[in-house]
Design a protein around this motif. Structure first.
Motif, PDB file in Angstrom:
ATOM      1  N   UNK A 125       0.824  -1.207   0.000  1.00  0.00           N
ATOM      2  CA  UNK A 125       0.000   0.000   0.000  1.00  0.00           C
ATOM      3  C   UNK A 125       0.853   1.249   0.000  1.00  0.00           C
ATOM      4  N   UNK A 126       0.206   2.374   0.280  1.00  0.00           N
ATOM      5  CA  UNK A 126       0.910   3.652   0.320  1.00  0.00           C
ATOM      6  C   UNK A 126       1.901   3.683   1.479  1.00  0.00           C
ATOM      7  N   UNK A 127       3.024   4.323   1.244  1.00  0.00           N
ATOM      8  CA  UNK A 127       3.959   4.638   2.323  1.00  0.00           C
ATOM      9  C   UNK A 127       3.469   5.888   3.034  1.00  0.00           C
ATOM     10  N   UNK A 128       3.850   6.039   4.295  1.00  0.00           N
ATOM     11  CA  UNK A 128       3.411   7.211   5.058  1.00  0.00           C
ATOM     12  C   UNK A 128       3.815   8.504   4.351  1.00  0.00           C
ATOM     13  N   UNK A 129       5.010   8.551   3.755  1.00  0.00           N
ATOM     14  CA  UNK A 129       5.435   9.755   3.043  1.00  0.00           C
ATOM     15  C   UNK A 129       4.539  10.028   1.842  1.00  0.00           C
ATOM     16  N   UNK A 130       4.140   8.963   1.134  1.00  0.00           N
ATOM     17  CA  UNK A 130       3.288   9.144  -0.038  1.00  0.00           C
ATOM     18  C   UNK A 130       1.915   9.684   0.346  1.00  0.00           C
ATOM     19  N   UNK A 131       1.381   9.219   1.451  1.00  0.00           N
ATOM     20  CA  UNK A 131       0.103   9.754   1.927  1.00  0.00           C
ATOM     21  C   UNK A 131       0.241  11.237   2.278  1.00  0.00           C
ATOM     22  N   UNK A 132       1.360  11.592   2.839  1.00  0.00           N
ATOM     23  CA  UNK A 132       1.642  12.997   3.152  1.00  0.00           C
ATOM     24  C   UNK A 132       1.771  13.823   1.868  1.00  0.00           C
ATOM     25  N   UNK A 133       2.466  13.266   0.860  1.00  0.00           N
ATOM     26  CA  UNK A 133       2.597  13.968  -0.414  1.00  0.00           C
ATOM     27  C   UNK A 133       1.232  14.194  -1.065  1.00  0.00           C
ATOM     28  N   UNK A 134       0.361  13.187  -0.987  1.00  0.00           N
ATOM     29  CA  UNK A 134      -0.976  13.337  -1.556  1.00  0.00           C
ATOM     30  C   UNK A 134      -1.721  14.495  -0.898  1.00  0.00           C
ATOM     31  N   UNK A 135      -1.601  14.572   0.426  1.00  0.00           N
ATOM     32  CA  UNK A 135      -2.252  15.680   1.144  1.00  0.00           C
ATOM     33  C   UNK A 135      -1.602  17.012   0.792  1.00  0.00           C
ATOM     34  N   UNK A 136      -0.271  17.038   0.739  1.00  0.00           N
ATOM     35  CA  UNK A 136       0.422  18.285   0.408  1.00  0.00           C
ATOM     36  C   UNK A 136       0.077  18.738  -1.006  1.00  0.00           C
ATOM     37  N   UNK A 137      -0.109  17.772  -1.911  1.00  0.00           N
ATOM     38  CA  UNK A 137      -0.473  18.122  -3.276  1.00  0.00           C
ATOM     39  C   UNK A 137      -1.828  18.777  -3.382  1.00  0.00           C
ATOM     40  N   UNK A 138      -2.680  18.534  -2.382  1.00  0.00           N
ATOM     41  CA  UNK A 138      -3.977  19.214  -2.350  1.00  0.00           C
ATOM     42  C   UNK A 138      -3.862  20.605  -1.739  1.00  0.00           C
ATOM     43  N   UNK A 139      -2.673  20.937  -1.243  1.00  0.00           N
ATOM     44  CA  UNK A 139      -2.387  22.291  -0.723  1.00  0.00           C
ATOM     45  C   UNK A 139      -1.146  22.810  -1.469  1.00  0.00           C
ATOM     46  N   UNK A 140      -1.255  23.024  -2.784  1.00  0.00           N
ATOM     47  CA  UNK A 140      -0.064  23.395  -3.556  1.00  0.00           C
ATOM     48  C   UNK A 140       0.579  24.672  -3.027  1.00  0.00           C
ATOM     49  N   UNK A 141       1.916  24.610  -2.952  1.00  0.00           N
ATOM     50  CA  UNK A 141       2.681  25.742  -2.434  1.00  0.00           C
ATOM     51  C   UNK A 141       4.054  25.724  -3.086  1.00  0.00           C
ATOM     52  N   UNK A 142       4.805  26.786  -2.880  1.00  0.00           N
ATOM     53  CA  UNK A 142       6.160  26.864  -3.410  1.00  0.00           C
ATOM     54  C   UNK A 142       7.151  26.106  -2.552  1.00  0.00           C
ATOM     55  N   UNK A 143       6.710  25.611  -1.418  1.00  0.00           N
ATOM     56  CA  UNK A 143       7.567  24.834  -0.545  1.00  0.00           C
ATOM     57  C   UNK A 143       6.778  24.339   0.642  1.00  0.00           C
ATOM     58  N   UNK A 144       7.413  23.463   1.416  1.00  0.00           N
ATOM     59  CA  UNK A 144       6.800  22.897   2.616  1.00  0.00           C
ATOM     60  C   UNK A 144       7.859  22.879   3.713  1.00  0.00           C
ATOM     61  N   UNK A 145       7.423  22.620   4.920  1.00  0.00           N
ATOM     62  CA  UNK A 145       8.347  22.692   6.059  1.00  0.00           C
ATOM     63  C   UNK A 145       9.548  21.773   5.901  1.00  0.00           C
ATOM     64  N   UNK A 146       9.360  20.655   5.247  1.00  0.00           N
ATOM     65  CA  UNK A 146      10.404  19.648   5.196  1.00  0.00           C
ATOM     66  C   UNK A 146      10.929  19.365   3.806  1.00  0.00           C
ATOM     67  N   UNK A 147      10.436  20.048   2.764  1.00  0.00           N
ATOM     68  CA  UNK A 147      10.894  19.724   1.422  1.00  0.00           C
ATOM     69  C   UNK A 147      10.435  20.766   0.410  1.00  0.00           C
ATOM     70  N   UNK A 148      11.087  20.764  -0.771  1.00  0.00           N
ATOM     71  CA  UNK A 148      10.616  21.575  -1.892  1.00  0.00           C
ATOM     72  C   UNK A 148       9.333  20.992  -2.495  1.00  0.00           C
ATOM     73  N   UNK A 149       8.781  21.629  -3.525  1.00  0.00           N
ATOM     74  CA  UNK A 149       7.414  21.301  -3.916  1.00  0.00           C
ATOM     75  C   UNK A 149       7.203  20.218  -4.965  1.00  0.00           C
ATOM     76  N   UNK A 150       8.218  19.795  -5.739  1.00  0.00           N
ATOM     77  CA  UNK A 150       7.926  19.001  -6.926  1.00  0.00           C
ATOM     78  C   UNK A 150       7.301  17.637  -6.628  1.00  0.00           C
ATOM     79  N   UNK A 151       7.814  16.901  -5.651  1.00  0.00           N
ATOM     80  CA  UNK A 151       7.232  15.584  -5.350  1.00  0.00           C
ATOM     81  C   UNK A 151       5.783  15.699  -4.881  1.00  0.00           C
ATOM     82  N   UNK A 152       5.454  16.605  -3.947  1.00  0.00           N
ATOM     83  CA  UNK A 152       4.035  16.758  -3.578  1.00  0.00           C
ATOM     84  C   UNK A 152       3.155  17.194  -4.748  1.00  0.00           C
TER      85      UNK A 152
END
Length: 507
Positions: free
Chosen positions: A40-67
């Motif tokens: 199934x999904x990895x915990x990071x992938x579930x986080x990326x899916x959520x972050x992708x629904x909040x598009x931004x130029x960056x996130x607290x722990x990473x740049x934006x392309x993967x999300x």
């Protein structure tokens, strides 16, 4: 022009059409893709899916392309079965793995390696656990390894040809890489140090190098601006990483490199490093050997993760593959030995790195102990279902005003992904970027507190009534991070969310 500035351009690598190398890259990518829908999904992938629904130029722990990619797959495949959405989500990772194998072979070609040396470099790369494991998930690590590999290839090609256009490509590659992960900064520092130590220092007189650096900065600028305008959370993350060191922290960094590569590839890597540093035939490319040593020194000094130097492996494997090619010569016996070793190494990497077992058997294998990420891809639908069972057990009036709070981004991501179909309310968390998507709305309703990081004593200080409602069981006896997690019902909150929310933020 003085004699000191004369440069003889080495002849272009021969035998550019390398079918064995391409076949190894294709098989490696296809194997990754074939297993990408398992578990199934990895915990990071579930986080990326959520972050992708909040598009931004960056996130607290990473740049934006993967999300952003995850957000796109969520839009396209959000209603698909999990296994099919996973295959789309992880497709770029499988392609990146195949590309890394090809680039490793091309670096060997720049070093003057034969077709066989190029194929050996690709084979060593394709069977390295660090590459295979990171290539299974949508992770920033596999793309970081690809970016470093391309940087090494472009520099090796410049060292051979002195084609200054390659210096501009170095900047473009670094800039794109910095929108995926910040680690290309470490390798860039290593490459600069390697050129200063081993030369040729004339590169610093080429305007294309400085223009390339400016291009990289311009591409990176949006994320850099986001970090600056949000108090540099990724700098704060470095302290968290140091405190949360795995495998013995700094003391375990060097021994762990062997585990990341596997013993056979580690031998090729070590001999490749020696060749770059000591062999007169490789003197032209010595800066790449020094770059690796500088990277390891920087990771040790900053307390970085044990896998951070992994992006420098393909260049060293390419160098070592040339020595291995020479050792093989025309000996049939030696070639058979290498074939057997490579086969055993590949099977070992598959058994530890990819979801080859029935999920019910996973707990009884070595994989979860050696490969932490494997365990984090199991149990998320059941986790959400058990939380939903607690929620449905609330009186109807309380369900209408209940607030759902998760301890970490993996738990929050799972409840975000599976919760709507289970009737759960929106989930909130104080972890990483989730904290910025809160706080919950004010109201008198109960709070369902889910997962790790919450102590009963703390909950009782914040709420008038606290009930332990459930303990999570993944049903397959797998001791991953969420196994045994608690679900609490807290009624009568003593403070408003506006008062409490700043204290819940954690990295």
């Amino acid at each position: 022009m003085t004699a000191a500035t004369v440069h003889t351009v080495q002849a272009a690598p021969t035998e550019r059409s390398n079918r064995p190398l391409r076949l190894i890259a294709l098989v490696a990518a296809l194997v990754e893709f074939a297993f990408s829908g398992r578990y199934g999904f990895h915990r990071d992938e579930l986080y990326y899916l959520a972050a992708g629904r909040h598009p931004a130029l960056g996130y607290d722990d990473q740049p934006p392309l993967a999300p952003l990619w995850a957000g796109f797959t969520g839009l396209v495949a959000g209603s698909w079965p999990d296994w099919l959405e996973l295959m789309l989500l992880r497709l770029p990772s499988a392609l990146a793995l195949g590309a890394i194998v090809l680039v490793a072979g091309r670096i060997a070609a720049e070093f003057g390696g034969s077709r066989r040396a190029q194929a050996l470099a690709g084979l060593a790369t394709a069977t390295a656990p660090a590459v295979v494991i990171s290539g299974h998930l949508l992770s920033t690590t596999i793309f970081d390894i690809l970016v470093w590999s391309v940087l090494a290839w472009l520099l090796a090609r410049w060292l051979r040809t002195r084609d200054d256009r390659l210096l501009l490509l170095l900047g473009i590659t670094a800039g794109v890489g910095l929108q995926l992960k910040n680690l290309p900064l470490i390798y860039a520092a290593g490459l600069v140090a390697g050129l200063l130590i081993a030369g040729p220092r004339e590169v610093f007189r080429r305007w294309q190098l400085w223009a390339g650096g400016l291009i990289a900065l311009l591409i990176w600028a949006p994320n850099l601006w986001w970090q600056a305008s949000h108090d540099w959370p990724q700098l704060q993350m470095t302290a968290v990483i140091r405190e949360d060191a795995d495998w013995g922290g700094r003391a375990g960094l060097l021994p762990f490199q062997v585990l990341l590569l596997g013993v056979p590839a580690a031998i090729v890597w070590a001999t490749g490093l020696w060749r770059l540093l000591r062999d007169p035939a490789a003197a032209r490319f010595r800066a790449l050997g020094w770059a690796y040593l500088v990277v390891v020194g920087l990771v040790l000094a900053t307390g970085g993760r044990e896998y951070y130097p992994a992006g420098a492996y393909p260049a060293l494997l390419a160098s070592g593959a040339i020595l291995l090619d020479g050792w093989l010569g025309d000996s049939v016996k030696r070639r058979r030995t290498v074939g057997w070793v490579a086969g055993i190494s590949a099977l070992s990497t598959l058994s530890l790195g990819l979801p080859v077992y029935p999920v019910s058997m996973l707990h009884a294998t070595l994989q979860p102990a050696v490969n932490y990420d494997a365990g984090e891809t199991v149990g998320w639908p059941d986790f959400a279902a058990q939380v939903a069972a607690v929620y449905r057990g609330l009186p109807e009036a309380e369900r209408a005003t209940a607030v759902l709070v998760a301890g970490n981004y993996g738990e929050a991501g799972a409840l975000d992904h599976y919760g709507p179909s289970l009737g759960l309310p929106q989930v909130y968390s104080g972890h990483l970027a989730y904290w910025r998507w809160g706080p919950p709305p004010e109201g008198p309703g109960p709070v369902l507190v889910v997962g790790e990081g919450f102590e009963e004593a703390d909950l009782r200080r914040e709420c008038a009534d606290v009930v332990h409602a459930a303990t999570f069981d993944n049903g397959v006896h797998l001791d991953n991070d969420e196994q045994g997690a608690d679900v609490w019902i807290c009624r009568g909150p003593r403070r408003t969310w506006a008062e409490l929310w700043p204290e819940l933020r954690h990295l």
